[in-house]
Enzyme design. Structure first.
Site, mmCIF file in Angstrom:
data_model
loop_
_atom_site.group_PDB
_atom_site.id
_atom_site.type_symbol
_atom_site.label_atom_id
_atom_site.label_comp_id
_atom_site.label_asym_id
_atom_site.label_seq_id
_atom_site.Cartn_x
_atom_site.Cartn_y
_atom_site.Cartn_z
ATOM 1 N N ARG A 1 20.062 -23.862 -8.196
ATOM 2 C CA ARG A 1 19.560 -23.648 -6.822
ATOM 3 C C ARG A 1 19.246 -24.977 -6.144
ATOM 4 O O ARG A 1 18.658 -25.870 -6.765
ATOM 5 C CB ARG A 1 18.260 -22.834 -6.849
ATOM 6 N N TYR B 1 3.357 -21.998 -1.003
ATOM 7 C CA TYR B 1 3.662 -23.215 -1.781
ATOM 8 C C TYR B 1 5.148 -23.544 -1.788
ATOM 9 O O TYR B 1 5.549 -24.579 -2.282
ATOM 10 C CB TYR B 1 3.143 -23.098 -3.228
ATOM 11 N N LYS B 2 5.990 -22.652 -1.236
ATOM 12 C CA LYS B 2 7.429 -22.932 -1.198
ATOM 13 C C LYS B 2 7.743 -23.735 0.066
ATOM 14 O O LYS B 2 7.324 -24.873 0.183
ATOM 15 C CB LYS B 2 8.209 -21.614 -1.296
ATOM 16 N N PHE C 1 12.564 -10.162 -6.441
ATOM 17 C CA PHE C 1 11.883 -11.008 -7.418
ATOM 18 C C PHE C 1 11.120 -10.098 -8.391
ATOM 19 O O PHE C 1 10.420 -9.181 -7.954
ATOM 20 C CB PHE C 1 10.922 -11.935 -6.669
ATOM 21 N N ASP D 1 8.812 -9.041 1.997
ATOM 22 C CA ASP D 1 8.340 -10.240 1.319
ATOM 23 C C ASP D 1 9.063 -11.441 1.937
ATOM 24 O O ASP D 1 10.299 -11.502 1.939
ATOM 25 C CB ASP D 1 8.626 -10.141 -0.187
HETATM 26 C C1 LIG Z 1 7.921 -16.988 -5.469
HETATM 27 C C2 LIG Z 1 7.871 -15.506 -5.347
HETATM 28 C C3 LIG Z 1 6.791 -14.776 -5.874
HETATM 29 C C4 LIG Z 1 5.708 -15.442 -6.672
HETATM 30 O O1 LIG Z 1 4.523 -14.684 -6.714
HETATM 31 P P1 LIG Z 1 3.146 -15.379 -7.118
HETATM 32 O O2 LIG Z 1 2.185 -14.278 -7.209
HETATM 33 O O3 LIG Z 1 2.834 -16.386 -6.061
HETATM 34 O O4 LIG Z 1 3.370 -16.083 -8.425
HETATM 35 C C5 LIG Z 1 6.771 -13.412 -5.645
HETATM 36 N N1 LIG Z 1 7.758 -12.783 -4.956
HETATM 37 C C6 LIG Z 1 8.813 -13.461 -4.466
HETATM 38 C C7 LIG Z 1 9.871 -12.735 -3.711
HETATM 39 C C8 LIG Z 1 8.906 -14.831 -4.658
HETATM 40 O O5 LIG Z 1 9.962 -15.504 -4.204
#
Ligand SMILES: *Cc1c(COP(=O)(O)O)cnc(C)c1O
Length: 397
Positions: free
Chosen positions: A356, A209-210, A113, A184
């Site tokens: 998705r 939040y996911k 990400f 992560d």
């Molecule tokens: C959703 C996601 C994020 C989002 O980071 P925030 O700081 O919460 O906005 C970061 N890394 C990964 C791998 C994600 O899937």
């Protein structure tokens, strides 16, 4: 056995909506609104500042950390919540690099990400000469684990395709070469069984939040393996990670164990919502969740492939090699997704062409999957997506 019709009743999903985006923002747990209202009125409203002690606000970051810890195979008192995932990535990476001072390379993959890579770039720039981020194709990571690498920083499940790394095998391969690991779990926590202790992971981070359904802006979490908990020196040395915050000493001394990964004042209302969301996980067996996720995912793939020849599966076909989302590529995927959302089936889109679909057994069943497939099939067969409205990109896709 986990009763998934009972967990479904715990969520407030609008009538007529089939929600296939729990991999991006989980739906509202029915109990959350009341719990937050109580926290606002009875705690903030009535107790005012005394609620930090009387309502247990100050203990929320570690209490919630332990609740999440159970879902990711973490030892007790090894997880703490707070801040955003981007911040937690920075903290974990900084701590990992300091444990391996002779080496200067952070290895990651091109499927990661972007914020994880951006945070790494920023940190490495601050650290100065010699530090460097190296990204390679996901399937080639194992070939690049050498004695120059300080930290292997990976996201277990790819946010676009759902492809899953083998955490235990890669962690072992990394350790064999003296490399620290940062995992992560953004698309793993609440999506599939995770065994941090069993995999011997060093650091892990994730958001709530996911798949965990903590609500928009819910706090992130960080895990530090107990063998390092008293050893790491926080780069973000905020007062609430201090050994004695209310001594107001001028010098920083890290707090006990994982507590040192706290930074500043916790977002109490968000944490209360997350606490309510975690109730839904209490009776859930993660192995049963995984089996159910695979069942529903396979059904979705079979249905879409039979009815929509225009879509190409980009998630691994072998369910053991993916997380809990299914992705299809389609050139006009953005418009197709808008057409689908207009018909009550909510998924999302990731550039350049990925549609998705989150598979979340807590509140989805076979009938939902079949209806979603039928609506998508209709949209594709009749080109219902080909309208100007559906092509107009919103800020969030
Ligand atoms: C959703 C996601 C994020 C989002 O980071 P925030 O700081 O919460 O906005 C970061 N890394 C990964 C791998 C994600 O899937």
């Amino acid at each position: 056995m986990t009763d998934f019709s009972a967990t479904r009743a715990l969520f407030d999903i609008p009538e007529g909506v089939i929600y296939l985006d729990g991999n991006s923002l989980g739906p509202l747990p029915r109990s959350a609104a009341d719990r937050v209202k109580t926290a606002i009125e009875k705690e903030w409203g009535s107790m005012l500042i005394t609620a930090w002690n009387r309502a247990g606000w100050m203990a929320l970051p570690s209490r919630l950390g332990d609740r999440i810890g159970r879902l990711i195979g973490a030892e007790p008192s090894s997880v703490v919540t707070g801040d955003t995932l981007s911040i937690k990535v920075y903290q974990a990476l900084a701590a990992g690099l300091e444990l391996n001072p002779e080496r200067h390379v952070v290895l990651s993959d091109t499927g990661n990400f972007p914020t994880d890579l951006y945070m790494a770039e920023g940190l490495l720039r601050q650290l100065g000469s010699g530090y460097r981020l190296k990204t390679v194709a996901p399937e080639e990571v194992v070939d690049h684990l050498d004695e120059t690498v300080a930290v292997l920083m990976l996201t277990e499940v790819d946010y676009r395709t759902g492809r899953k790394h083998d955490m235990a095998a890669l962690t072992k391969a990394a350790h064999d070469r003296g490399i620290i690991t940062v995992w992560d779990l953004a698309h793993s926590a609440g999506a599939l069984p995770v065994d941090l202790a069993g995999a011997n992971a060093d650091f892990a981070v994730g958001c709530t939040y996911k798949f965990l359904n903590g609500g928009p802006g819910a706090p992130a979490f960080i895990y530090v393996a107990p063998r390092y908990a008293e050893k790491v020196r926080p780069a973000l040395s905020g007062w609430l990670g201090h050994e004695a915050p209310f001594a107001f000493d001028l010098d920083y001394r890290p707090g006990q164990g994982i507590e040192r990964m706290r930074v500043g004042t916790p977002p109490v209302l968000q944490m209360v919502a997350l606490d309510a969301a975690l109730d839904a996980w209490d009776g859930v067996d993660m192995t049963a969740l995984r089996a159910r996720s695979i069942e529903l995912g396979e059904r979705f793939i079979a249905g879409v492939e039979a009815a929509c020849p225009q879509l190409r599966l980009v998630s691994p076909r072998n369910p053991e090699e993916r997380g809990s989302q299914i992705s299809f590529a389609f050139e006009d995927g953005y418009a197709a997704m808008q057409a689908l959302i207009a018909r009550g089936v909510i998924g999302d889109f990731r550039a350049p062409d990925i549609m998705r679909f989150g598979i979340t057994p807590l509140y989805l069943n076979e009938a939902d999957i079949d209806t979603a497939v039928a609506r998508l099939a209709e949209i594709m067969a009749q080109r219902l997506w080909d309208q100007p409205d559906y092509h107009r990109r919103a800020a969030v896709t």
